[in-house]
Scaffold this motif. Structure first.
Motif, short mmCIF file in Angstrom:
data_model
loop_
_atom_site.label_atom_id
_atom_site.label_comp_id
_atom_site.label_asym_id
_atom_site.label_seq_id
_atom_site.Cartn_x
_atom_site.Cartn_y
_atom_site.Cartn_z
N ASN A 59 -27.86 -9.17 9.52
CA ASN A 59 -28.73 -8.10 10.04
C ASN A 59 -29.73 -8.65 11.05
OD1 ASN A 59 -29.80 -5.55 10.30
ND2 ASN A 59 -30.15 -5.24 8.13
N LEU A 62 -27.66 -9.17 14.25
CA LEU A 62 -27.16 -7.96 14.88
C LEU A 62 -28.27 -7.07 15.43
CD1 LEU A 62 -24.29 -6.89 12.44
CD2 LEU A 62 -24.07 -7.88 14.72
N ASP A 63 -29.42 -7.04 14.76
CA ASP A 63 -30.51 -6.17 15.21
C ASP A 63 -30.89 -6.39 16.68
OD1 ASP A 63 -31.24 -4.17 13.45
OD2 ASP A 63 -32.37 -5.52 12.16
N VAL A 65 -29.29 -7.99 19.00
CA VAL A 65 -28.13 -7.87 19.88
C VAL A 65 -27.82 -6.40 20.18
CG1 VAL A 65 -25.64 -8.25 20.06
CG2 VAL A 65 -27.11 -10.05 19.15
N LEU A 66 -27.75 -5.58 19.12
CA LEU A 66 -27.39 -4.17 19.30
C LEU A 66 -28.54 -3.35 19.88
CD1 LEU A 66 -25.34 -3.52 16.03
CD2 LEU A 66 -24.49 -3.99 18.33
N ILE A 67 -29.78 -3.68 19.48
CA ILE A 67 -30.93 -2.91 19.95
C ILE A 67 -31.25 -3.20 21.41
CG2 ILE A 67 -33.42 -2.54 19.67
CD1 ILE A 67 -33.04 -3.10 16.67
N CYS A 70 -27.28 -4.68 23.79
CA CYS A 70 -26.38 -3.54 24.00
C CYS A 70 -27.15 -2.26 24.33
CB CYS A 70 -25.53 -3.31 22.76
SG CYS A 70 -24.44 -4.69 22.35
N ASN A 71 -28.48 -2.34 24.26
CA ASN A 71 -29.36 -1.22 24.61
C ASN A 71 -29.07 0.05 23.79
OD1 ASN A 71 -31.56 -0.22 26.10
ND2 ASN A 71 -30.22 0.76 27.59
N LEU A 72 -28.74 -0.13 22.53
CA LEU A 72 -28.46 1.01 21.66
C LEU A 72 -29.71 1.49 20.92
CD1 LEU A 72 -25.02 -0.09 20.13
CD2 LEU A 72 -25.45 1.59 21.94
N GLY A 76 -28.58 1.21 17.41
CA GLY A 76 -28.22 -0.18 17.19
C GLY A 76 -28.77 -0.71 15.88
N LEU A 79 -26.62 0.78 13.12
CA LEU A 79 -25.31 0.13 13.06
C LEU A 79 -25.42 -1.26 12.47
CD1 LEU A 79 -23.81 1.20 16.53
CD2 LEU A 79 -23.10 1.99 14.25
N ALA A 80 -26.48 -2.00 12.82
CA ALA A 80 -26.68 -3.33 12.27
C ALA A 80 -26.83 -3.27 10.75
CB ALA A 80 -27.92 -3.98 12.89
#
Length: 324
Positions: A59, A62-63, A65-67, A70-72, A76, A79-80
């Motif tokens: 977590n 991923l936090d 990276v996705l936030i 990946c600008n989610l 994000g 998802l993480a």
């Protein structure tokens, strides 16, 4: 979400997105809790530690990276969370294949009615306790939001700092639960009492240490997370006030584990429900005179009362029922 009286439509939409994703896959969180309870009670806490740590580390990776990468953003974060929970479930399933504890389990077989009855009897009180605690916390959060964004920020950061005490106490509570249940089942009541005393000594010392840290070093600790000079005094007030209750909160959590190990989940649930509910009227009254600090005092005072009453209850119960 409307309970919190949020005014920003973007924040409301982000909250909805987060809940849609995380609640859509909440089954993995349920399964992980079941595995954690079974493995810890059977003495396999190392497996639980490895699985949970794997999820936490994943977590953490991923936090950001996705936030950010990946600008989610909020999606994000959601998802993480679910990806980490799924991986934890897979780790638990891998462990289940190796342990004899799960060799005879047939998922599609008809469950035993007597087992269902016992599980409901033991699990119903703490489940109600947890749900009511969450509802009360939501109402308290709404009350805090009425004092402005600074108070909300202080509570969020302060509760994370404060978690150093109750998260450690949770771990010892699980070990006390397992130790108590195993020795109680073997009718070794003397070891039950010795185990409780030893656990309380360790948890009590930890609670006392965290109380001293929060009371005497609030500024340096809070400034590690928020540097704004206008927020710092509010953060110091929060840590000092909550610091007075850390010892009592730790011994309450540890004693709850002892009661649960005896299969007596009703006493800790009663104490928690009654005095956690009392936070609402206490917070309303005290905040009228002390502002947001009144809310902090309501939380702290209720924790002191809960710890005192539950420990006293267990001592009296053990003297009557656990004399070797």
């Amino acid at each position: 979400i409307q309970l919190f009286n949020l005014k920003d439509s973007t924040i409301i939409q982000d909250a909805q997105n987060y809940l849609w994703i995380t609640c859509g896959f909440i089954i993995f969180s349920f399964v992980n809790q079941i595995f954690t309870g079974i493995l810890t009670a059977s003495g396999h806490s190392k497996n639980t530690f490895i699985a949970t740590t794997t999820g936490l580390v994943l977590n953490l990776i991923l936090d950001p990276v996705l936030i950010f990468v990946c600008n989610l953003r909020v999606i994000g974060a959601a998802l993480a969370t679910i990806i980490a929970q799924i991986i934890v479930t897979l780790v638990f399933l891998y462990d289940a294949k190796k342990l004899d504890l799960f060799q005879e389990i047939k998922l599609l077989s008809k469950p035993d009615k007597n087992h269902i009855s016992k599980i409901l009897k033991i699990g119903f009180p703490p489940s109600i306790q947890s749900m009511l605690f969450t509802c009360i916390s939501m109402y308290i959060a709404r009350l805090i939001s009425s004092f402005g964004a600074i108070s909300v920020a202080v509570q969020k950061v302060g509760s994370q700092i404060e978690s150093i005490s109750w998260m450690a106490a949770d771990g010892f509570s699980a070990s006390i639960n397992a130790f108590t249940s195993q020795n109680y089942g073997a009718k070794n009541y003397n070891r039950v009492q010795k185990g409780y005393k030893t656990g309380m000594l360790v948890v009590g010392l930890w609670g006392l240490l965290t109380s001293c840290i929060l009371i005497f070093l609030p500024g340096p600790i809070f400034s590690c997370f928020i540097h704004e000079s206008d927020i710092l005094p509010y953060g110091i007030d929060y840590l000092v006030i909550l610091g007075f209750s850390q010892l009592f909160m730790c011994i309450e959590i540890a004693t709850q584990g002892a009661f649960n190990g005896l299969g007596k989940t009703l006493p800790p649930s009663i104490v928690s429900i009654v005095f956690t509910s009392a936070r609402i009227p206490m917070a309303i009254v005290l905040s009228h005179f002390l502002g947001v600090n009144g809310v902090w005092w309501a939380i702290s005072i209720s924790s002191i009362i809960k710890g005192t009453i539950l420990v006293t209850w267990f001592i009296l119960y053990s003297k009557r029922r656990l004399i070797a």
